[in-house]
Write a protein that holds these residues in place. Structure first.
Motif, PDB file in Angstrom:
ATOM      1  N   PRO A 109       3.972   2.086  -1.083  1.00 25.67           N
ATOM      2  CA  PRO A 109       4.719   2.710  -2.183  1.00 25.67           C
ATOM      3  C   PRO A 109       5.646   3.821  -1.695  1.00 25.67           C
ATOM      4  O   PRO A 109       5.248   4.673  -0.906  1.00 25.67           O
ATOM      5  CB  PRO A 109       3.619   3.268  -3.090  1.00 25.67           C
ATOM      6  N   LEU A 110       6.869   3.802  -2.199  1.00 29.52           N
ATOM      7  CA  LEU A 110       7.896   4.744  -1.785  1.00 29.52           C
ATOM      8  C   LEU A 110       8.258   5.695  -2.923  1.00 29.52           C
ATOM      9  O   LEU A 110       8.121   5.364  -4.104  1.00 29.52           O
ATOM     10  CB  LEU A 110       9.156   3.994  -1.351  1.00 29.52           C
ATOM     11  N   ALA A 111       8.783   6.851  -2.542  1.00 27.71           N
ATOM     12  CA  ALA A 111       9.216   7.837  -3.532  1.00 27.71           C
ATOM     13  C   ALA A 111      10.277   7.255  -4.450  1.00 27.71           C
ATOM     14  O   ALA A 111      10.278   7.503  -5.662  1.00 27.71           O
ATOM     15  CB  ALA A 111       9.737   9.087  -2.825  1.00 27.71           C
ATOM     16  N   SER A 112      11.178   6.451  -3.907  1.00 27.41           N
ATOM     17  CA  SER A 112      12.247   5.868  -4.732  1.00 27.41           C
ATOM     18  C   SER A 112      11.681   4.934  -5.797  1.00 27.41           C
ATOM     19  O   SER A 112      12.243   4.810  -6.895  1.00 27.41           O
ATOM     20  CB  SER A 112      13.243   5.116  -3.850  1.00 27.41           C
ATOM     21  N   GLN A 113      10.555   4.258  -5.488  1.00 28.91           N
ATOM     22  CA  GLN A 113       9.928   3.384  -6.474  1.00 28.91           C
ATOM     23  C   GLN A 113       9.376   4.200  -7.640  1.00 28.91           C
ATOM     24  O   GLN A 113       9.485   3.787  -8.801  1.00 28.91           O
ATOM     25  CB  GLN A 113       8.825   2.567  -5.813  1.00 28.91           C
ATOM     26  N   ILE A 159       2.195   8.428  -1.501  1.00 31.50           N
ATOM     27  CA  ILE A 159       3.568   7.954  -1.626  1.00 31.50           C
ATOM     28  C   ILE A 159       4.310   8.246  -0.317  1.00 31.50           C
ATOM     29  O   ILE A 159       4.217   9.350   0.222  1.00 31.50           O
ATOM     30  CB  ILE A 159       4.294   8.656  -2.797  1.00 31.50           C
ATOM     31  N   SER A 160       5.055   7.255   0.175  1.00 32.56           N
ATOM     32  CA  SER A 160       5.779   7.418   1.434  1.00 32.56           C
ATOM     33  C   SER A 160       7.190   7.946   1.205  1.00 32.56           C
ATOM     34  O   SER A 160       7.856   7.575   0.224  1.00 32.56           O
ATOM     35  CB  SER A 160       5.857   6.093   2.187  1.00 32.56           C
ATOM     36  N   ASP A 161       7.632   8.787   2.117  1.00 29.70           N
ATOM     37  CA  ASP A 161       9.009   9.258   2.145  1.00 29.70           C
ATOM     38  C   ASP A 161       9.909   8.081   2.537  1.00 29.70           C
ATOM     39  O   ASP A 161       9.654   7.408   3.527  1.00 29.70           O
ATOM     40  CB  ASP A 161       9.127  10.394   3.161  1.00 29.70           C
ATOM     41  N   ASP A 162      10.963   7.831   1.765  1.00 23.29           N
ATOM     42  CA  ASP A 162      11.839   6.679   2.052  1.00 23.29           C
ATOM     43  C   ASP A 162      12.469   6.773   3.434  1.00 23.29           C
ATOM     44  O   ASP A 162      12.629   5.749   4.110  1.00 23.29           O
ATOM     45  CB  ASP A 162      12.949   6.594   1.001  1.00 23.29           C
ATOM     46  N   ALA A 163      12.829   7.964   3.854  1.00 26.41           N
ATOM     47  CA  ALA A 163      13.547   8.115   5.120  1.00 26.41           C
ATOM     48  C   ALA A 163      12.621   8.078   6.328  1.00 26.41           C
ATOM     49  O   ALA A 163      12.897   7.394   7.318  1.00 26.41           O
ATOM     50  CB  ALA A 163      14.339   9.427   5.106  1.00 26.41           C
ATOM     51  N   ALA A 213      -4.949   4.691  10.701  1.00 28.98           N
ATOM     52  CA  ALA A 213      -4.357   3.744   9.753  1.00 28.98           C
ATOM     53  C   ALA A 213      -3.101   4.314   9.105  1.00 28.98           C
ATOM     54  O   ALA A 213      -2.111   3.593   8.900  1.00 28.98           O
ATOM     55  CB  ALA A 213      -5.381   3.365   8.683  1.00 28.98           C
ATOM     56  N   HIS A 214      -3.122   5.593   8.779  1.00 27.40           N
ATOM     57  CA  HIS A 214      -1.931   6.208   8.190  1.00 27.40           C
ATOM     58  C   HIS A 214      -0.768   6.181   9.184  1.00 27.40           C
ATOM     59  O   HIS A 214       0.386   5.954   8.797  1.00 27.40           O
ATOM     60  CB  HIS A 214      -2.230   7.647   7.762  1.00 27.40           C
ATOM     61  N   ALA A 215      -1.060   6.412  10.453  1.00 25.94           N
ATOM     62  CA  ALA A 215      -0.015   6.338  11.479  1.00 25.94           C
ATOM     63  C   ALA A 215       0.531   4.919  11.603  1.00 25.94           C
ATOM     64  O   ALA A 215       1.743   4.709  11.701  1.00 25.94           O
ATOM     65  CB  ALA A 215      -0.571   6.823  12.818  1.00 25.94           C
ATOM     66  N   LEU A 216      -0.349   3.931  11.586  1.00 26.30           N
ATOM     67  CA  LEU A 216       0.084   2.536  11.701  1.00 26.30           C
ATOM     68  C   LEU A 216       0.911   2.117  10.490  1.00 26.30           C
ATOM     69  O   LEU A 216       1.857   1.343  10.611  1.00 26.30           O
ATOM     70  CB  LEU A 216      -1.134   1.623  11.856  1.00 26.30           C
ATOM     71  N   GLY A 217       0.577   2.629   9.319  1.00 26.18           N
ATOM     72  CA  GLY A 217       1.369   2.347   8.137  1.00 26.18           C
ATOM     73  C   GLY A 217       2.748   2.982   8.219  1.00 26.18           C
ATOM     74  O   GLY A 217       3.756   2.380   7.834  1.00 26.18           O
ATOM     75  N   THR A 218       2.792   4.207   8.750  1.00 18.98           N
ATOM     76  CA  THR A 218       4.054   4.928   8.844  1.00 18.98           C
ATOM     77  C   THR A 218       4.985   4.324   9.889  1.00 18.98           C
ATOM     78  O   THR A 218       6.165   4.091   9.628  1.00 18.98           O
ATOM     79  CB  THR A 218       3.789   6.406   9.196  1.00 18.98           C
ATOM     80  N   VAL A 219       4.453   4.066  11.064  1.00 19.87           N
ATOM     81  CA  VAL A 219       5.280   3.633  12.199  1.00 19.87           C
ATOM     82  C   VAL A 219       5.530   2.126  12.190  1.00 19.87           C
ATOM     83  O   VAL A 219       6.625   1.662  12.509  1.00 19.87           O
ATOM     84  CB  VAL A 219       4.622   4.054  13.531  1.00 19.87           C
ATOM     85  N   CYS A 220       4.519   1.350  11.814  1.00 20.31           N
ATOM     86  CA  CYS A 220       4.592  -0.111  11.938  1.00 20.31           C
ATOM     87  C   CYS A 220       4.594  -0.828  10.595  1.00 20.31           C
ATOM     88  O   CYS A 220       4.627  -2.067  10.568  1.00 20.31           O
ATOM     89  CB  CYS A 220       3.417  -0.620  12.779  1.00 20.31           C
TER      90      CYS A 220
END
Length: 377
Positions: free
Chosen positions: A70-74, A154-158, A267-274
């Motif tokens: 999930p992204l902030a823009s969503q 929520i993930s930062d789009d950038a 897991a959070h790192a793997l979600g962010t990077v990969c």
């Protein structure tokens, strides 16, 4: 002894057919114009159309702009859809991503600014100052337990960095946990989300934080998942197994208010990077990290082995996890999922900065994370 504050306030309607009670609940709450927040893939499936058939008498709009992590823009697009519909309530329908977005759509529909300005670690975090629209949640996966959680990831789009909005005010007013909604999950999704639920229970129990209520829930959640996950993967319409996994998922999310550990930081790192699915990322890391944790809390591993029905004591728990992963089709390491050595520095950086490992039973440094990622490759 210090004073610790506990709270377990969410109302849960649990069982086959629970979804049929949503319309009556909303009408009793005075809601007539709900916005349903779901993901693109789910919106095209018969399960959503079937659920909408139980919402007669309500003027329902659907926002299906959730996909991937999930992204902030969503969230901001969902808030715009809420306003455009003149909605008075939110129905979260889907897996963890859809529910995390649904939790905060009402927040951004009634409050100013960007969703990430409400993240707990924002330097000038915005307060929630007004009542939020009525929110109910229906999980269609058994993994994150987001339906009973008081946080939204929520993930930062950038940057794709995951940020956490945490407040009891974003809790669902009611959860309708219907195992029949999980019947259509593909086996790979059932396995990954199920390992997510198991990881939540295990890591919360291993956390050194003081919360005996959560410890009891986490151990029972582990016991339930241990007996049900493989069956849910093999027999997708087995109501008992699906019910068990849905319950274990909610129990894990309730328990992890006690906090988590280094598996989740990885897991959070793997979600962010990969951009790896969160449940799968947990599954790929859990045995490696727990094998490193065993020596710190051997008695807790003995208890985990006991509730999981594993003979041989705590030393046998991690080998059992590896066998369970293989049984549900999760094989290979990070490299087989596209993770490369070139990504290791960024993975280590994100994992080290992540808050979850602060309650790992064994202190975890950047060099420890590098070694764990390499071992999991």
């Amino acid at each position: 002894m210090s004073i610790t504050r506990f709270s377990f306030p969410t109302t849960i309607h649990f069982g086959a057919g629970a979804r049929t009670r949503v319309a009556d609940h909303l009408r009793e709450a005075g809601c007539r114009r709900p916005l349903m927040v779901t993901d693109k893939a789910l919106a095209a499936l018969p399960v959503l159309a079937e659920f909408r058939g139980h919402l007669s008498g309500l003027d329902v709009a659907v926002f299906d702009g959730v996909f991937g992590n999930p992204l902030a823009s969503q969230v901001m697009a969902g808030a715009a859809a809420f306003k455009a519909h003149g909605a008075d309530s939110v129905i979260g329908f889907g897996g963890g991503a859809a529910l995390d977005v649904a939790k905060v759509v009402g927040l951004l529909a009634t409050h100013p600014g960007d969703v990430l300005e409400y993240a707990w670690d924002h330097p000038q975090v915005r307060p929630i100052t007004m009542p939020l629209p009525h929110f109910v949640a229906l999980p269609t996966t058994a993994g994150t337990g987001s339906e009973v959680g008081r946080s939204s990831v929520i993930s930062d789009d950038a940057t794709h960095v995951k940020r956490i909005i945490f407040s009891p005010q974003i809790l669902a007013k009611a959860v309708f946990a219907d195992p029949e909604l999980t019947f259509g999950l593909p086996s790979a999704v059932t396995a990954a989300t199920g390992m997510d639920a198991l990881t939540h229970n295990v890591e919360s129990y291993l956390s050194p934080a003081y919360h005996p209520l959560c410890d009891g829930i986490a151990l029972e959640g582990t016991r339930i998942a241990a007996r049900a996950l493989a069956t849910a993967v093999r027999e997708p319409t087995n109501l008992q197994a699906r019910s068990d996994m849905l319950m274990s998922s909610m129990m894990g999310a309730i328990a992890f208010q006690k906090d988590l550990g280094a598996v989740h930081s990885c897991a959070h790192a793997l979600g962010t990077v990969c951009d790896l699915h969160h449940g799968l990322a947990n599954a790929l890391m859990i045995d490696t990290v727990l094998a490193w944790n065993v020596e710190a809390v051997p008695a807790k591993f003995d208890e985990l082995a006991h509730v999981a029905g594993v003979s041989g004591g705590g030393a046998a728990f991690v080998p059992w996890l590896r066998e369970l992963k293989a049984a549900v089709g999760i094989t290979g390491g990070l490299a087989q999922r596209g993770v490369t050595a070139a990504q290791l520095p960024r993975l280590v950086e994100i994992a080290t900065a992540d808050i979850c490992h602060q309650t790992n039973p064994r202190p975890c440094t950047a060099s420890d994370f590098e070694r764990l990622f390499r071992q999991a490759m």
